[in-house]
Design a protein around this motif. Structure first.
Motif, PDB file in Angstrom:
ATOM      1  N   GLU A 226      40.396 -44.655   0.253  1.00  0.00           N
ATOM      2  CA  GLU A 226      39.756 -45.204  -0.942  1.00  0.00           C
ATOM      3  C   GLU A 226      40.601 -46.260  -1.630  1.00  0.00           C
ATOM      4  N   ASP A 227      41.791 -46.518  -1.095  1.00  0.00           N
ATOM      5  CA  ASP A 227      42.724 -47.471  -1.710  1.00  0.00           C
ATOM      6  C   ASP A 227      42.491 -48.865  -1.134  1.00  0.00           C
ATOM      7  N   PHE A 228      42.085 -49.808  -2.007  1.00  0.00           N
ATOM      8  CA  PHE A 228      41.809 -51.169  -1.572  1.00  0.00           C
ATOM      9  C   PHE A 228      43.008 -52.102  -1.752  1.00  0.00           C
ATOM     10  N   ASN A 229      44.128 -51.593  -2.187  1.00  0.00           N
ATOM     11  CA  ASN A 229      45.330 -52.406  -2.333  1.00  0.00           C
ATOM     12  C   ASN A 229      45.950 -52.672  -0.961  1.00  0.00           C
ATOM     13  N   THR A 230      47.017 -53.461  -0.970  1.00  0.00           N
ATOM     14  CA  THR A 230      47.628 -53.875   0.300  1.00  0.00           C
ATOM     15  C   THR A 230      48.136 -52.697   1.114  1.00  0.00           C
ATOM     16  N   GLU A 231      48.565 -51.605   0.450  1.00  0.00           N
ATOM     17  CA  GLU A 231      49.100 -50.451   1.165  1.00  0.00           C
ATOM     18  C   GLU A 231      48.028 -49.409   1.474  1.00  0.00           C
ATOM     19  N   GLY A 232      46.779 -49.697   1.129  1.00  0.00           N
ATOM     20  CA  GLY A 232      45.716 -48.731   1.355  1.00  0.00           C
ATOM     21  C   GLY A 232      45.137 -48.792   2.756  1.00  0.00           C
ATOM     22  N   TYR A 233      44.213 -47.865   3.023  1.00  0.00           N
ATOM     23  CA  TYR A 233      43.549 -47.761   4.325  1.00  0.00           C
ATOM     24  C   TYR A 233      42.045 -48.002   4.206  1.00  0.00           C
ATOM     25  N   SER A 234      41.604 -48.731   3.193  1.00  0.00           N
ATOM     26  CA  SER A 234      40.168 -48.986   3.044  1.00  0.00           C
ATOM     27  C   SER A 234      39.616 -49.811   4.194  1.00  0.00           C
ATOM     28  N   ALA A 238      36.480 -48.986   6.818  1.00  0.00           N
ATOM     29  CA  ALA A 238      35.380 -49.904   7.145  1.00  0.00           C
ATOM     30  C   ALA A 238      35.249 -50.090   8.651  1.00  0.00           C
ATOM     31  N   GLU A 239      36.370 -50.207   9.343  1.00  0.00           N
ATOM     32  CA  GLU A 239      36.324 -50.386  10.795  1.00  0.00           C
ATOM     33  C   GLU A 239      35.797 -49.130  11.485  1.00  0.00           C
ATOM     34  N   LEU A 240      36.160 -47.973  10.990  1.00  0.00           N
ATOM     35  CA  LEU A 240      35.649 -46.731  11.570  1.00  0.00           C
ATOM     36  C   LEU A 240      34.142 -46.621  11.377  1.00  0.00           C
ATOM     37  N   ALA A 246      32.413 -41.506  10.528  1.00  0.00           N
ATOM     38  CA  ALA A 246      32.390 -41.281   9.085  1.00  0.00           C
ATOM     39  C   ALA A 246      33.777 -40.793   8.667  1.00  0.00           C
ATOM     40  N   ALA A 247      34.373 -41.442   7.670  1.00  0.00           N
ATOM     41  CA  ALA A 247      35.735 -41.123   7.237  1.00  0.00           C
ATOM     42  C   ALA A 247      35.702 -40.422   5.887  1.00  0.00           C
ATOM     43  N   PHE A 248      36.471 -39.336   5.764  1.00  0.00           N
ATOM     44  CA  PHE A 248      36.530 -38.558   4.531  1.00  0.00           C
ATOM     45  C   PHE A 248      37.981 -38.218   4.212  1.00  0.00           C
ATOM     46  N   SER A 249      38.250 -38.029   2.928  1.00  0.00           N
ATOM     47  CA  SER A 249      39.551 -37.528   2.495  1.00  0.00           C
ATOM     48  C   SER A 249      39.525 -36.010   2.497  1.00  0.00           C
TER      49      SER A 249
END
Length: 532
Positions: A226-234, A238-240, A246-249
């Motif tokens: 859910e992190d859209f900053n440079t260190e996030g995995y958003s 999207a690619e998944l 489907a990606a979940f925390s």
């Protein structure tokens, strides 16, 4: 004047035949402009011929010879019509092919034919075959795709050039010439390898209509989707989703267990330790054939590794995770220096399709254990390319627990090169075990770095490596097992373009020209005899 007409008329008649023949030949060889020019000249020559021999032409159409010729022509057309009608019936009801090649190059496997019989919705295939794809590979792709359309009416194929059809290229985000897109009404799959196994797996994914769930562990300062900053995995999320995942925390601090529908558990760069309770849950998950993607960054500020619990757990699965810091002075990212190595890929299903390099900004060593259990297949995915004194895993630290800024290899202390930075393991299954058919075995992939997949670094190659890892963990790398054909063992070589053109010229132009000239000579000799 009459003498001139008698000489000129046959000349224009011959020119009509020549121009017509050359025009048809040019049309066959795709020379459209030359073909139209020749056909236009043939028409002009024919008009002049008719003008010069108008009376003879009219006499011909009312003569007994013309009537006989018309009867023969009608008879020939009738026979041709019957043949076409019978052929159409045979093609529709009794269309059979016989493949006499040694390796059955033009026959699909039994697995593929069974899957194609279950297809009940339209699948559109777009093959992007441009100038960078060798002619032999292009022909192989066309032949193979034709076999798919022959087996089922639900598969249709079209071809595009990625350098010309820009709209299609952008629509499917084509990055590699030779990509083949399989598309249904809801989604599409891309294949970059011309193999029956890849084609059939793509079709199987489309008809399964199944969304697999990937869970990302949170609660330990991991990279979050859910992190859209440079260190996030958003961007990873999207690619998944583009690949129908489907990606979940997932927080094991609040959940009692890993969900039953979890296809892959991802632990991406935790900075604080997992509790004993969480480690027990992960341990039990792997014991019941779970799939884990673990990315552990090196401990840079302390000699005490916060993730030692995960390190010990991986040791049981045949993976040694070093408490070090990998240096490669041979191949690295210039902007970050030797501490951002660019390792070379080892041969594995995950790395087989990788074409570009992937840099690991800060990584630790991840090595197959020398004493790994016999029931595990443990393979390195990537290793540093530098030799002794050029690449190693730095283990020496300053008194405050940080690594020294001066990098020097110390034999017997530091991790010796080549240094492995990623490992994949798969639990071997007894061949008598019925679960083998479903692929129910534990799979784990461990990277010594998690930053290669953050938003700021997720370029094409990094994305491909991450998705290939997920596909392998979810058993989606190949949904069926089909032995690829070895085309190098064929006795006959592929015809070159020049060879094809030579055969076409001889069969379409030279042989008919010889027959035509021979007929012209016979006609001329008979005409001379009539004049005498």
């Amino acid at each position: 004047m009459e003498t001139n007409k008698r000489i000129a008329a046959p000349l224009f008649g011959v020119l009509t035949l020549i121009f017509t023949f050359v025009g048809i030949a040019n049309w066959i060889f795709q020379a459209r402009l030359a073909s139209w020019i020749c056909l236009l000249l043939a028409l002009v020559s024919f008009i002049i011929f008719v003008r010069l021999r108008f009376s003879a032409v009219m006499d011909f159409f009312v003569s007994r010879q013309a009537r006989y010729g018309a009867n023969v022509a009608l008879s020939i057309l009738g026979v041709i019509g019957i043949a076409v009608f019978v052929n159409a019936i045979v093609v529709q009801r009794f269309d059979k092919r016989v493949d006499i090649t040694l390796n059955q190059l033009y026959t699909l496997s039994e697995q593929t034919r069974k899957i194609l019989k279950t297809v009940d919705k339209d699948i559109r295939v777009t093959a992007f075959l441009g100038q960078n794809v060798p002619a032999q590979n292009q022909q192989r792709a066309r032949d193979m795709l034709e076999l798919y359309t022959y087996e089922t009416q639900f598969v249709t194929v079209s071809y595009a050039d990625p350098y010309i059809d820009q709209l299609l290229r952008n629509k499917y985000d084509i990055r590699v010439d030779g990509t083949i897109v399989f598309e249904s009404d809801t989604r599409y799959e891309k294949v970059t390898t011309i193999e029956e196994q890849k084609f059939t797996s793509a079709i199987l994914k489309l008809i399964k209509d199944e969304t697999k769930k990937i869970y990302f562990l949170v609660g330990h300062e991991e990279h979050e989707i859910e992190d859209f900053n440079t260190e996030g995995y958003s961007s990873v999320r999207a690619e998944l989703e583009n690949q129908n995942y489907a990606a979940f925390s997932l927080s094991l601090l609040t959940e009692p267990d890993i969900p039953a529908d979890c296809e892959v558990l991802v632990i991406a760069g935790p900075k604080t330790a997992l509790s004993r309770h969480e480690l027990d849950i992960v341990t039990k998950y792997l014991a019941r054939n779970g799939k884990l993607l673990l990315m552990l960054d090196p401990s840079l500020t302390s000699a005490e590794d916060a993730n030692r619990g995960l390190v010990r757990l991986m040791k049981r699965w045949g993976i040694t995770i070093g408490n070090d810091f990998v240096i490669d002075e041979t191949d690295f990212v210039p902007l970050f220096g030797p501490s951002a190595p660019v390792p070379g890929f080892e041969l594995h299903e995950i790395t087989r399709a990788m074409r570009d390099f992937v840099a690991f900004p800060i990584t630790r060593s991840v090595t197959p254990a020398a004493d790994s259990p016999a029931n595990l297949s443990v393979k390195s995915l990537a290793k540093t390319v530098g030799g002794t004194q050029d690449s190693w895993g730095e283990t020496e630290r300053t008194p405050d627990g940080t690594f020294s800024t001066e990098f020097n290899y110390t034999a017997g202390v530091d991790t010796a090169p080549p240094v492995s930075v990623a490992v994949a393991i798969e639990q071997k299954i007894d061949s008598n075990n019925q679960d083998e058919a479903t692929g129910a075995s534990t799979r784990i992939v461990v990277f010594g770095d998690s930053d290669f997949a953050v938003n700021a670094a997720l370029r094409e190659a990094n994305r491909d490596l991450f998705l290939a890892t997920i596909n392998w963990l979810t058993l989606e790398e190949d949904l069926i097992a089909i032995r690829p054909l070895d085309l190098q063992k064929q006795a006959l070589r592929q015809m070159r373009v020049q060879d094809v053109q030579l055969v076409q010229i001889i069969s379409v132009f030279l042989i008919p020209a010889i027959v035509f000239i021979a007929g012209l000579v016979v006609w001329w000799q008979r005409r001379k005899g009539e004049d005498v």
